[in-house]
Design an enzyme around this catalytic site. Sequence first.
Site, PDB file in Angstrom:
ATOM      1  CB  ILE A  12      -1.103   0.057   1.169  1.00 28.79           C
ATOM      2  CG1 ILE A  12      -1.729  -1.441   1.515  1.00 28.79           C
ATOM      3  CG2 ILE A  12      -1.865   1.339   1.273  1.00 28.79           C
ATOM      4  CD1 ILE A  12      -2.457  -1.576   0.503  1.00 28.79           C
ATOM      5  CG  ASP A  31       9.206   0.111   4.924  1.00 29.04           C
ATOM      6  OD1 ASP A  31       8.203   0.200   4.391  1.00 29.04           O
ATOM      7  OD2 ASP A  31       9.622  -1.079   5.547  1.00 29.04           O
ATOM      8  CG  ASN A  35       6.150  -7.997   5.961  1.00 24.75           C
ATOM      9  OD1 ASN A  35       6.344  -8.967   5.350  1.00 24.75           O
ATOM     10  ND2 ASN A  35       4.961  -8.244   6.521  1.00 24.75           N
ATOM     11  CG  LEU A  64       6.746   3.298  13.204  1.00 23.07           C
ATOM     12  CD1 LEU A  64       5.258   3.307  12.937  1.00 23.07           C
ATOM     13  CD2 LEU A  64       7.202   4.678  12.487  1.00 23.07           C
ATOM     14  CB  SER A 134      -8.009  -3.731   8.538  1.00 27.63           C
ATOM     15  OG  SER A 134      -8.561  -4.944   8.055  1.00 27.63           O
ATOM     16  CE1 TYR A 159      -3.354  -6.278  10.478  1.00 34.82           C
ATOM     17  CE2 TYR A 159      -5.485  -7.200   9.874  1.00 34.82           C
ATOM     18  CZ  TYR A 159      -4.541  -6.393   9.668  1.00 34.82           C
ATOM     19  OH  TYR A 159      -4.669  -5.375   8.714  1.00 34.82           O
ATOM     20  CE  LYS A 163      -3.947  -2.331  10.607  1.00 33.56           C
ATOM     21  NZ  LYS A 163      -2.920  -1.475  10.296  1.00 33.56           N
ATOM     22  NE  ARG A 242     -13.277 -11.967   2.803  1.00 32.98           N
ATOM     23  CZ  ARG A 242     -14.107 -12.898   3.285  1.00 32.98           C
ATOM     24  NH1 ARG A 242     -15.272 -13.026   2.855  1.00 32.98           N
ATOM     25  NH2 ARG A 242     -13.618 -13.768   4.078  1.00 32.98           N
ATOM     26  N   GLY A 306     -11.946 -18.499  11.112  1.00 32.41           N
ATOM     27  CA  GLY A 306     -11.904 -17.024  11.188  1.00 32.41           C
ATOM     28  C   GLY A 306     -12.444 -16.280   9.968  1.00 32.41           C
ATOM     29  CG  ASP A 307     -11.845 -17.051   5.584  1.00 34.35           C
ATOM     30  OD1 ASP A 307     -11.247 -15.857   5.980  1.00 34.35           O
ATOM     31  OD2 ASP A 307     -11.428 -17.735   4.783  1.00 34.35           O
TER      32      ASP A 307
HETATM   33  C1  UD1 Z   1      -7.624 -11.347   5.119  1.00 38.25           C
HETATM   34  C2  UD1 Z   1      -7.478 -11.191   6.752  1.00 38.25           C
HETATM   35  C3  UD1 Z   1      -7.991 -10.133   7.085  1.00 38.25           C
HETATM   36  C4  UD1 Z   1      -7.076  -9.023   6.648  1.00 38.25           C
HETATM   37  C5  UD1 Z   1      -6.882  -8.986   5.046  1.00 38.25           C
HETATM   38  C6  UD1 Z   1      -5.815  -8.440   4.276  1.00 38.25           C
HETATM   39  C7  UD1 Z   1      -8.258 -13.567   7.406  1.00 38.25           C
HETATM   40  C8  UD1 Z   1      -9.247 -14.532   8.041  1.00 38.25           C
HETATM   41  N1  UD1 Z   1      -8.549 -12.238   7.234  1.00 38.25           N
HETATM   42  O1  UD1 Z   1      -8.831 -10.909   4.810  1.00 38.25           O
HETATM   43  O2  UD1 Z   1      -7.884  -9.744   8.555  1.00 38.25           O
HETATM   44  O3  UD1 Z   1      -7.408  -7.585   7.175  1.00 38.25           O
HETATM   45  O4  UD1 Z   1      -6.805 -10.504   4.655  1.00 38.25           O
HETATM   46  O5  UD1 Z   1      -4.627  -8.467   4.509  1.00 38.25           O
HETATM   47  O6  UD1 Z   1      -7.324 -14.018   7.295  1.00 38.25           O
HETATM   48  N2  UD1 Z   1      -8.911 -17.513  -0.123  1.00 38.25           N
HETATM   49  C9  UD1 Z   1      -8.717 -18.563  -0.767  1.00 38.25           C
HETATM   50  N3  UD1 Z   1      -7.569 -19.304  -1.051  1.00 38.25           N
HETATM   51  C10 UD1 Z   1      -6.524 -18.625  -0.642  1.00 38.25           C
HETATM   52  C11 UD1 Z   1      -6.573 -17.335   0.091  1.00 38.25           C
HETATM   53  C12 UD1 Z   1      -7.746 -16.929   0.258  1.00 38.25           C
HETATM   54  O7  UD1 Z   1      -9.849 -19.223  -1.021  1.00 38.25           O
HETATM   55  O8  UD1 Z   1      -5.346 -19.358  -1.010  1.00 38.25           O
HETATM   56  C13 UD1 Z   1     -10.192 -17.055   0.266  1.00 38.25           C
HETATM   57  C14 UD1 Z   1     -10.540 -16.785   1.629  1.00 38.25           C
HETATM   58  O9  UD1 Z   1     -11.086 -17.939   2.313  1.00 38.25           O
HETATM   59  C15 UD1 Z   1     -11.553 -15.415   1.456  1.00 38.25           C
HETATM   60  C16 UD1 Z   1     -11.120 -14.854   0.359  1.00 38.25           C
HETATM   61  O10 UD1 Z   1     -10.315 -15.943  -0.366  1.00 38.25           O
HETATM   62  O11 UD1 Z   1     -12.642 -16.167   1.547  1.00 38.25           O
HETATM   63  C17 UD1 Z   1     -10.369 -13.656   0.467  1.00 38.25           C
HETATM   64  O12 UD1 Z   1      -9.151 -14.084   1.326  1.00 38.25           O
HETATM   65  P1  UD1 Z   1      -8.125 -13.001   1.715  1.00 38.25           P
HETATM   66  O13 UD1 Z   1      -7.296 -12.301   0.492  1.00 38.25           O
HETATM   67  O14 UD1 Z   1      -7.054 -13.540   2.483  1.00 38.25           O
HETATM   68  O15 UD1 Z   1      -8.899 -11.621   2.390  1.00 38.25           O
HETATM   69  P2  UD1 Z   1      -9.736 -11.598   3.721  1.00 38.25           P
HETATM   70  O16 UD1 Z   1     -10.114 -13.108   4.143  1.00 38.25           O
HETATM   71  O17 UD1 Z   1     -10.957 -10.798   3.481  1.00 38.25           O
END
Ligand code: UD1
Length: 350
Positions: A12, A31, A35, A64, A134, A159, A163, A242, A306-307
Amino acid sequence: MRILITGGAGYIGTHTAINLLENGNDLEIIDSFINSYPAAIKRLNYLKNILKIDSKFNIHNGDLRNQKFLEKIFSDSKKSNNPIEAVIHLAGLKSVGDSIRFPEKYWDFNVNGSINLFKVMEKYECRNIVFSSSATIYKYQGKEVLLDENSVIEPTNPYGQTKAEIEKILQDINKENVNKWRISILRYFNPIGAHSSGLIGEDPFGEPNNLFPAIIKVSSNQTRELKIFGYDWPTIDGTAVRDYIHVMDLAKAHYLALLKLMEFESKLLILNIGTGIGTSVLDLVNTFKSINKCDIPYSFTERRKGDFPYVVADNKMAEKILNWKPRNTIEDMCIDGWNWIKKNPSGYPK
Ligand code: UD1
């Protein structure tokens, strides 16, 4: 305006930096490179030159939590008669999984680092800040419910808790210092894509945790197949939905938020930064495949802990207050992500 950007070498950060430079701002970039890559800064400079941008930036390698390091940057800029007027605070650790394994590390880096920054800002009377928060802090509201800024805050991992905690600290600072601080909190949804030049982009350390970097790894044959976490979510095609936003639209929102803040004596501006459009995992995979004419083999695995099935922004407030509209479509995000990986199959030069 002279702006300090923390975490400016990250995904970002580099995209926000190029937007700020294009808009005529000089930058002090901090920075720690734990990472991110020094090559990202070289690319930023190269891009700045290609775009014939006159604004300048300095890079400061440090943490920081080191108050002396921070103070020197502020005091040097004060001595130069061109003090830092505002801070865009992006630095922080961001892996959900790591935060569960190492909570104290996350609280230390994210919260203590931020407190230190706010203390030094107060000391040097720099009280304008845009903070990167976030959507992960929101409690899940149910399928098809758009999350607005008043939705319940209830993060489910360390995490997200850090935030939410930094947001609370900023809100307290705002209350205690009426007419002094101008604060904007931006709650990002899912930033993806890359600058259209293909010179800067997302290059996660190790295996990508997030969907889009995982897709581009498969598209470029670096991983055999994409694992889709869950096929039986209560959504239109069974995969999770999403709100993906192009990283350059997100970058622009930072500068607009800062400009908006400067119109006021004091202000606390909390905004969702998303598109308001839901896209499922399969939608994203299929769009990427068809627009870039490539193959993305995938298989389904169990849901990730957690999803949630549906996380989409109500972004009306940001559109109205910032007079901002995300311009890029999912297709644009896929085209730019593909361009980045085609030009940089192994990411930044290491
Ligand atoms: C994730 C984090 C969130 C963080 C955001 C940005 C979790 C539970 N949430 O959000 O806290 O702010 O990233 O860094 O980790 N997916 C797959 N296969 C993969 C990767 C992801 O199917 O290899 C799916 C996930 O299950 C999800 C969707 O894709 O349903 C989006 O995933 P991701 O890009 O990790 O974003 P968030 O889950 O929204």
